[in-house]
Design an enzyme around this catalytic site. Structure first.
Site, PDB file in Angstrom:
ATOM      1  N   ASN A 258     -75.892  20.383  36.295  1.00 25.52           N
ATOM      2  CA  ASN A 258     -77.284  20.559  36.703  1.00 25.52           C
ATOM      3  C   ASN A 258     -78.222  20.357  35.516  1.00 25.52           C
ATOM      4  OD1 ASN A 258     -76.231  23.043  35.723  1.00 25.52           O
ATOM      5  ND2 ASN A 258     -77.676  24.263  36.903  1.00 25.52           N
ATOM      6  N   VAL A 259     -79.389  19.815  35.824  1.00 22.34           N
ATOM      7  CA  VAL A 259     -80.409  19.499  34.823  1.00 22.34           C
ATOM      8  C   VAL A 259     -81.736  20.016  35.348  1.00 22.34           C
ATOM      9  CG1 VAL A 259     -81.571  17.672  33.531  1.00 22.34           C
ATOM     10  CG2 VAL A 259     -79.130  17.454  34.059  1.00 22.34           C
ATOM     11  N   GLU A 260     -82.220  21.102  34.761  1.00 17.33           N
ATOM     12  CA  GLU A 260     -83.444  21.738  35.255  1.00 17.33           C
ATOM     13  C   GLU A 260     -84.683  21.157  34.582  1.00 17.33           C
ATOM     14  OE1 GLU A 260     -82.641  25.968  34.918  1.00 17.33           O
ATOM     15  OE2 GLU A 260     -81.225  25.863  36.607  1.00 17.33           O
TER      16      GLU A 260
ATOM     17  N   CYS B 159     -79.460  19.371  40.879  1.00 19.93           N
ATOM     18  CA  CYS B 159     -78.163  20.029  40.990  1.00 19.93           C
ATOM     19  C   CYS B 159     -77.073  19.174  40.339  1.00 19.93           C
ATOM     20  CB  CYS B 159     -77.802  20.251  42.454  1.00 19.93           C
ATOM     21  SG  CYS B 159     -78.647  21.646  43.231  1.00 19.93           S
TER      22      CYS B 159
ATOM     23  N   GLU C 117     -74.424  18.150  41.609  1.00 17.68           N
ATOM     24  CA  GLU C 117     -73.950  17.124  42.544  1.00 17.68           C
ATOM     25  C   GLU C 117     -74.842  15.873  42.491  1.00 17.68           C
ATOM     26  OE1 GLU C 117     -74.402  20.312  43.088  1.00 17.68           O
ATOM     27  OE2 GLU C 117     -72.805  21.163  44.308  1.00 17.68           O
TER      28      GLU C 117
ATOM     29  N   CYS D 159     -74.730  23.751  47.478  1.00 19.18           N
ATOM     30  CA  CYS D 159     -75.852  24.159  48.326  1.00 19.18           C
ATOM     31  C   CYS D 159     -75.974  23.182  49.500  1.00 19.18           C
ATOM     32  CB  CYS D 159     -77.143  24.211  47.513  1.00 19.18           C
ATOM     33  SG  CYS D 159     -77.806  22.585  47.055  1.00 19.18           S
TER      34      CYS D 159
ATOM     35  N   CYS E 142     -76.873  19.600  48.730  1.00 19.16           N
ATOM     36  CA  CYS E 142     -75.785  18.872  48.067  1.00 19.16           C
ATOM     37  C   CYS E 142     -74.645  18.555  49.030  1.00 19.16           C
ATOM     38  CB  CYS E 142     -75.302  19.652  46.857  1.00 19.16           C
ATOM     39  SG  CYS E 142     -76.537  19.603  45.541  1.00 19.16           S
TER      40      CYS E 142
HETATM   41  N1  THU Z   1     -77.036  24.377  41.560  1.00 13.98           N
HETATM   42  C1  THU Z   1     -76.252  23.258  41.492  1.00 13.98           C
HETATM   43  O1  THU Z   1     -76.252  22.554  40.475  1.00 13.98           O
HETATM   44  N2  THU Z   1     -75.478  22.942  42.558  1.00 13.98           N
HETATM   45  C2  THU Z   1     -75.379  23.702  43.697  1.00 13.98           C
HETATM   46  O2  THU Z   1     -74.738  23.282  44.660  1.00 13.98           O
HETATM   47  C3  THU Z   1     -76.004  25.026  43.729  1.00 13.98           C
HETATM   48  C4  THU Z   1     -77.090  25.243  42.736  1.00 13.98           C
HETATM   49  C5  THU Z   1     -77.910  24.689  40.427  1.00 13.98           C
HETATM   50  C6  THU Z   1     -79.373  24.436  40.702  1.00 13.98           C
HETATM   51  C7  THU Z   1     -80.025  25.318  39.656  1.00 13.98           C
HETATM   52  O3  THU Z   1     -80.127  24.577  38.429  1.00 13.98           O
HETATM   53  C8  THU Z   1     -79.036  26.459  39.453  1.00 13.98           C
HETATM   54  O4  THU Z   1     -77.826  26.051  40.078  1.00 13.98           O
HETATM   55  C9  THU Z   1     -79.484  27.780  40.071  1.00 13.98           C
HETATM   56  O5  THU Z   1     -79.810  27.603  41.407  1.00 13.98           O
END
Ligand code: THU
Length: 137
Positions: A52-54, A63, A65, A96, A99
Site C-alpha cells: 500500500n502507498v498512502e 491499497c 492490491e 477490502c 480490492c
Molecule cells: N489496505 C490495503 O492495502 N489492502 C486492503 O485490502 C485493505 C486495506 C490498506 C489501505 C490503507 O493504506 C491501510 O490498509 C489502512 O486501511
C-alpha cells in the site's frame, strides 16, 4: 471443491506469504500506520506483489492490491491464480471490497485466496459479482 483442495498442494503458499511480507516491508503507510503486502501467482508461473502507498490527501491512498495488479499488467499481463495478503504483523489479511473487485478483473471467480478460514475461491469472497461479462461487447 473443499478448501484444502482449493489450496492446491503444488503451490508454495509459504513462499507466496514470504513475498507478501517482503512487499509489506516496503509499504508507505505513514498516515494509517497499517502496512499491507500482497502477492499472487500468475498462470505462467510469475509472481507479482504490491504494497500500500498512502497520500497526504488521505482518500487517494492506494491499497497493496492496486500495486499488485499494476505490477501484473506491467510485467506482461496474464491471469492471477493464487493470492495472499498480509498485515504489518505478517498475518493473513482479507482484501477490502474494492480490492476484491480489482482481483476479480484479473483472476475471475476461480482465483484462490488464502483466508483465515482456509483456501477459498474468490467466488466465495465476492458473490454475484459485476464483471467484464456485463458490459456490451
Ligand atoms: N489496505 C490495503 O492495502 N489492502 C486492503 O485490502 C485493505 C486495506 C490498506 C489501505 C490503507 O493504506 C491501510 O490498509 C489502512 O486501511
Amino acid at each position: 471443491m473443499t478448501s484444502s483442495e482449493a489450496g492446491s498442494p503444488t503451490v508454495d503458499w509459504e513462499a507466496l506469504r514470504a513475498a507478501a511480507r517482503e512487499a509489506m516491508s516496503r509499504a508507505y503507510a505513514p498516515y494509517s500506520g497499517f502496512p499491507v503486502g500482497a502477492a499472487a501467482l500468475v498462470d505462467d508461473g510469475r509472481l507479482v506483489s504490491g504494497c500500500n502507498v498512502e497520500n497526504a490527501s488521505y482518500g487517494l491512498g492506494l491499497c497493496a492490491e492496486c500495486g499488485l495488479v499494476s505490477a501484473l499488467q506491467l510485467s506482461g499481463g496474464g491471469r492471477l491464480t493464487h493470492f495472499t495478503c498480509v498485515d504489518g504483523e505478517g498475518e493473513i489479511l482479507m482484501p477490502c471490497g474494492r480490492c476484491r473487485q480489482l482481483l476479480f478483473e484479473f483472476g475471475g471467480p476461480e482465483l484462490i485466496l488464502e483466508t483465515p478460514a482456509g483456501f477459498l475461491p474468490l467466488s466465495e469472497m465476492l458473490p454475484q459479482p459485476f464483471g467484464p461479462g456485463h458490459l456490451p461487447k
